[in-house]
Design a protein around this motif. Sequence first.
Motif, PDB file in Angstrom:
ATOM      1  N   LEU A 205     -15.708 -12.090  -2.806  1.00 24.32           N
ATOM      2  CA  LEU A 205     -16.830 -12.551  -3.615  1.00 24.32           C
ATOM      3  C   LEU A 205     -16.664 -14.040  -3.857  1.00 24.32           C
ATOM      4  CD1 LEU A 205     -16.543  -9.601  -6.123  1.00 24.32           C
ATOM      5  CD2 LEU A 205     -18.565  -9.979  -4.701  1.00 24.32           C
ATOM      6  N   THR A 206     -17.745 -14.790  -3.716  1.00 35.57           N
ATOM      7  CA  THR A 206     -17.713 -16.240  -3.902  1.00 35.57           C
ATOM      8  C   THR A 206     -18.771 -16.663  -4.907  1.00 35.57           C
ATOM      9  OG1 THR A 206     -16.838 -16.704  -1.688  1.00 35.57           O
ATOM     10  CG2 THR A 206     -18.065 -18.471  -2.769  1.00 35.57           C
ATOM     11  N   LEU A 207     -18.371 -17.493  -5.844  1.00 30.26           N
ATOM     12  CA  LEU A 207     -19.284 -18.042  -6.841  1.00 30.26           C
ATOM     13  C   LEU A 207     -19.902 -19.326  -6.316  1.00 30.26           C
ATOM     14  CD1 LEU A 207     -20.378 -18.007  -9.817  1.00 30.26           C
ATOM     15  CD2 LEU A 207     -18.377 -19.410 -10.389  1.00 30.26           C
ATOM     16  N   LEU A 208     -21.221 -19.400  -6.299  1.00 28.55           N
ATOM     17  CA  LEU A 208     -21.949 -20.608  -5.911  1.00 28.55           C
ATOM     18  C   LEU A 208     -22.632 -21.180  -7.145  1.00 28.55           C
ATOM     19  CD1 LEU A 208     -23.671 -19.444  -2.587  1.00 28.55           C
ATOM     20  CD2 LEU A 208     -21.498 -20.677  -2.853  1.00 28.55           C
ATOM     21  N   SER A 209     -22.426 -22.458  -7.401  1.00 20.07           N
ATOM     22  CA  SER A 209     -23.015 -23.096  -8.582  1.00 20.07           C
ATOM     23  C   SER A 209     -24.394 -23.643  -8.225  1.00 20.07           C
ATOM     24  CB  SER A 209     -22.098 -24.205  -9.096  1.00 20.07           C
ATOM     25  OG  SER A 209     -20.860 -23.670  -9.497  1.00 20.07           O
TER      26      SER A 209
END
Length: 333
Positions: free
Chosen positions: A156-160
């Motif tokens: 899972l990757t958080l994108l701002s």
Amino acid sequence: MEMDTSTSRIPDHPSGRWRTVHLFPGQGDFSVGALVRAVRADASMRTAAEQVFEAIDGVAGERGLRPLGPWLLGPTPPTARELAADAVGAAQLALFGVSMTVHHALCRAHGEPLAVVGVSFGEIAALTAAGVLTLDDGARAAHDLARVLSSCPGGLTLLSCPERTARDVIDGAGTQDVVVAVVNDDRSVVVAGSVAELARVEKTAAETKVTALRLRLPFTSHHPALQAESEAFAAAVRAYDRAEARFPVHSAVAGRAYTVGDDLPRRLADCLVRPARVPDVLHQVALCEPDVVFEAGTGSALASSARAVLSRHPTLVRAPLAEPGALPMTFPR
């Protein structure tokens, strides 16, 4: 003009208690250190934690895990790395226990909430808080989900960025299996997929000046490819008795409050295959006109999203375990 919900004044009530909503976060924002500081600083937190983990440790023993209460609350608590490296399910039981600890401490200070919100893994704690599951069965469900997730490779990757930008980044990376997993607010989105394809998304994000952060979770979730795992989790939860909720439970995956007609094991299992959209349910609980919205976890990411989403509502938002000065659970008016 937008209202600063971090400093809004709480109205006085004849009862001396506040109208609250509790937010139960997922797994991406958990800190052992925040729990340790809280139980050492606040007696009500310590008492709640001891009682909650006494029950959870009965389930831990039944599932072959070490007792978590003495480990987390003792003189030499584990680091986050040590907890993550322990047996499958230890970290999830710890997070579930902390969420229930904060909930119980808040209830002692202010009474039961008007409603609760569950985000992803936090739905188990939200349903337990509302009395749908017993504390023991909630812990069992948390461990069941951990075991299922251990067979869900990926990440899972958080994108701002907003959701639309996240979708543009995914399209630009030319990936085949990366999907939007969680929409936190208009500036924060989590995407899910295989490790290799997430790396391509992160590279494209960097090229387009979007900040990307891989979450320290060794699995993927909220992905349509996990249908078999979703069915396995639903079958596990179906074994537990369920009662009617004492107050509304809003699901970020369902996008609404659950009803008595919902197949709750199936709805809980939807968290593995369907996206969660936090703003939708935050707007719904704002209609309850709470005085304070509390994040029932160790972090503040969900509280930060609530501040962004509810910026035009006269509601204070606090993360008791993460924000300086937020303990004790009662604040001066």
